[in-house]
Design an enzyme around this catalytic site. Sequence first.
Site, short mmCIF file in Angstrom:
data_model
loop_
_atom_site.label_atom_id
_atom_site.label_comp_id
_atom_site.label_asym_id
_atom_site.label_seq_id
_atom_site.Cartn_x
_atom_site.Cartn_y
_atom_site.Cartn_z
N HIS A 150 49.18 29.16 35.39
CA HIS A 150 49.37 30.16 34.30
C HIS A 150 48.69 29.58 33.05
O HIS A 150 47.51 29.27 33.09
CB HIS A 150 50.87 30.41 34.16
CG HIS A 150 51.28 31.58 33.33
ND1 HIS A 150 50.42 32.51 32.82
CD2 HIS A 150 52.53 31.99 32.91
CE1 HIS A 150 51.09 33.42 32.13
NE2 HIS A 150 52.38 33.13 32.18
N HIS A 194 42.60 35.96 39.18
CA HIS A 194 43.71 36.59 38.47
C HIS A 194 44.59 37.35 39.45
O HIS A 194 44.11 37.89 40.44
CB HIS A 194 43.22 37.53 37.37
CG HIS A 194 44.25 37.81 36.35
ND1 HIS A 194 45.17 38.85 36.49
CD2 HIS A 194 44.57 37.17 35.20
CE1 HIS A 194 45.98 38.83 35.45
NE2 HIS A 194 45.65 37.83 34.66
N ASP A 235 41.47 32.03 30.30
CA ASP A 235 41.56 30.61 29.98
C ASP A 235 40.24 29.86 29.99
O ASP A 235 40.09 28.86 29.27
CB ASP A 235 42.52 29.92 30.96
CG ASP A 235 43.98 30.18 30.62
OD1 ASP A 235 44.26 30.39 29.43
OD2 ASP A 235 44.82 30.17 31.53
C1 LIG Z 1 46.35 33.38 31.25
C2 LIG Z 1 46.58 33.17 32.68
O1 LIG Z 1 47.65 32.77 33.08
S1 LIG Z 1 45.31 33.57 33.71
C3 LIG Z 1 45.60 32.60 35.17
C4 LIG Z 1 45.34 31.16 34.92
N1 LIG Z 1 45.39 30.39 36.16
C5 LIG Z 1 44.30 29.81 36.69
O2 LIG Z 1 43.20 29.90 36.20
C6 LIG Z 1 44.55 29.01 37.94
C7 LIG Z 1 43.51 29.29 39.02
N2 LIG Z 1 43.69 30.59 39.61
C8 LIG Z 1 44.64 30.81 40.58
O3 LIG Z 1 45.34 29.90 41.04
C9 LIG Z 1 44.86 32.24 41.08
O4 LIG Z 1 43.67 32.97 40.97
C10 LIG Z 1 46.00 32.94 40.31
C11 LIG Z 1 47.27 32.08 40.30
C12 LIG Z 1 45.59 33.22 38.87
C13 LIG Z 1 46.29 34.26 40.99
O5 LIG Z 1 46.82 33.98 42.25
P1 LIG Z 1 46.86 35.11 43.41
O6 LIG Z 1 47.31 36.39 42.85
O7 LIG Z 1 47.59 34.54 44.55
O8 LIG Z 1 45.31 35.22 43.72
P2 LIG Z 1 44.53 36.10 44.78
O9 LIG Z 1 45.46 36.86 45.67
O10 LIG Z 1 43.50 36.87 44.06
O11 LIG Z 1 43.83 34.92 45.60
C14 LIG Z 1 43.24 35.13 46.84
C15 LIG Z 1 42.52 33.90 47.29
O12 LIG Z 1 41.42 33.67 46.37
C16 LIG Z 1 41.18 32.31 46.22
N3 LIG Z 1 41.28 31.91 44.83
C17 LIG Z 1 41.94 32.57 43.84
N4 LIG Z 1 41.78 31.92 42.68
C18 LIG Z 1 41.01 30.84 42.96
C19 LIG Z 1 40.50 29.80 42.18
N5 LIG Z 1 40.73 29.73 40.87
N6 LIG Z 1 39.75 28.86 42.77
C20 LIG Z 1 39.49 28.90 44.10
N7 LIG Z 1 39.95 29.88 44.89
C21 LIG Z 1 40.70 30.83 44.33
C22 LIG Z 1 42.16 31.60 47.07
O13 LIG Z 1 41.55 31.38 48.32
C23 LIG Z 1 43.30 32.59 47.23
O14 LIG Z 1 44.03 32.36 48.37
P3 LIG Z 1 44.89 31.02 48.66
O15 LIG Z 1 45.50 30.57 47.35
O16 LIG Z 1 45.92 31.47 49.60
O17 LIG Z 1 43.93 30.05 49.25
O1 LIG Z 2 49.01 38.31 33.75
C1 LIG Z 2 49.05 37.22 34.33
O2 LIG Z 2 49.48 37.05 35.50
C2 LIG Z 2 48.53 36.00 33.67
C3 LIG Z 2 47.77 36.28 32.42
O3 LIG Z 2 46.60 36.58 32.44
C4 LIG Z 2 48.49 36.21 31.15
O4 LIG Z 2 49.71 36.03 31.14
O5 LIG Z 2 47.84 36.35 30.10
#
Ligand SMILES: CC(=O)SCCNC(=O)CCNC(=O)[C@H](O)C(C)(C)COP(=O)(O)OP(=O)(O)OC[C@H]1O[C@@H](n2cnc3c(N)ncnc32)[C@H](O)[C@@H]1OP(=O)(O)O
Ligand SMILES: O=C([O-])CC(=O)C(=O)O
Length: 374
Positions: A220, A259, A310
């Site tokens: 997050h 996301h 981010d």
């Molecule tokens: C302001 C915020 O909070 S924005 C989010 C900030 N977080 C990050 O940047 C962390 C990196 N990103 C992630 O971990 C994820 O994309 C999340 C947590 C944001 C979303 O998670 P989910 O909803 O489960 O993602 P989604 O269903 O689209 O993912 C499908 C597949 O895509 C892939 N994937 C998604 N994000 C990434 C990533 N950043 N890097 C590599 N592979 C990824 C993975 O293979 C994932 O499956 P797995 O985790 O089972 O291996």
């Molecule tokens: O909506 C989400 O899951 C994460 C995000 O981008 C935020 O909180 O700004």
Amino acid sequence: MTKPIGGAGLRGQSAGETALCTVGKTGSGLTYRGYDIAVLAEKAEFEEVAFLLLYGHLPNQAELSAYKTKLKGMRTLPDALKVVLEQIPADAHPMDVMRTGCSMLGNLETEQDFAEQHQHIDRMLAVFPGLINYWYNFSHHGKRVEVDTDADSIAEQFLWTLHDSKPDPLHVKVMHASLILYAEHEFNASTFTARVCASTLSDVHSCVTGAIGSLRGPLHGGANEAAMAMIENWQSADEAETAIMGMLERKEKIMGFGHAIYRESDPRNAIIKAWSQKLAQQVGDTHLYAVSERVEAVMWREKKLFCNADFFHASAYHFMGIPTKLFTPIFVCSRVSGWTAHVIEQRNNNRIIRPSADYTGPETAEWVAIEDRP
Ligand SMILES: CC(=O)SCCNC(=O)CCNC(=O)[C@H](O)C(C)(C)COP(=O)(O)OP(=O)(O)OC[C@H]1O[C@@H](n2cnc3c(N)ncnc32)[C@H](O)[C@@H]1OP(=O)(O)O
Ligand SMILES: O=C([O-])CC(=O)C(=O)O
């Protein structure tokens, strides 16, 4: 790439109503009370957006001026809070400092009645930038920084109390945009935490303290500092590309990408990316912006994964001289507006949030006396 709706993560399931925000539904994909994020980030000050979220409408000039004056008058750190902050070591994580600071404030200035909620919320908005920078300056430089500054805004207050001097106006402008981009995002994990807490009729400091804990994680809010820790390893775009290809091959997560809701892009990315580029020019950056752009291109080419809010925040904050460990606390200084708007909304139409679970354990279990257990 997208995992199925439902089941783990409650993805795609409605968990309540909100009038505060839409994510991935209309226009550029993000609105606060109907206003497009691109318009707000370009035209508004952060205080205008906080007012919009918390009080339900965009303030007129008199309301905005009065609100800013009110917040400016609420920056003082209680002595007892300073004493606590001075005990926290320099190697503590600043998000833990935020969590403790918020909780301590709740002990000193407890919300006794929901009728006081706006007062406590405005106080948190006003005090959080100085709180984290007081701790940072004391623990890292042995300096008791003055938090009652002449800063005109929360954006300016953050930079002023960090560097203990009046900041560059361009940086203040970028901070306003950044705080606006981070202010609100529907039922994300930290906001949902706040709403669950609010649904038990708990106090507002407990709601925010819990939300800070949820925001801390690298999946997050913690992703902005994780992204910085990654990109600072690379001196050129080519080096970044080679490294990213290796990480993808090893199935490592690339922080700042992907996301839970957006499928093709995060509307906040283009806005903060443009600011990052401008700041890169200002500081004469030789490689960090190029590295970031290449990572973005490779991630899209290889995985159809896009930068979330981010990723370019990392380089933008870095160019403004903000230490990496303070990136996620800035998110707190902003998102406290969204969290608390949700707390108010939850309180206005409350039912305790208590979902059910799909049980996966044994159907029955026979009691075995302790001396007979393997
Ligand atoms: C302001 C915020 O909070 S924005 C989010 C900030 N977080 C990050 O940047 C962390 C990196 N990103 C992630 O971990 C994820 O994309 C999340 C947590 C944001 C979303 O998670 P989910 O909803 O489960 O993602 P989604 O269903 O689209 O993912 C499908 C597949 O895509 C892939 N994937 C998604 N994000 C990434 C990533 N950043 N890097 C590599 N592979 C990824 C993975 O293979 C994932 O499956 P797995 O985790 O089972 O291996
Ligand atoms: O909506 C989400 O899951 C994460 C995000 O981008 C935020 O909180 O700004």
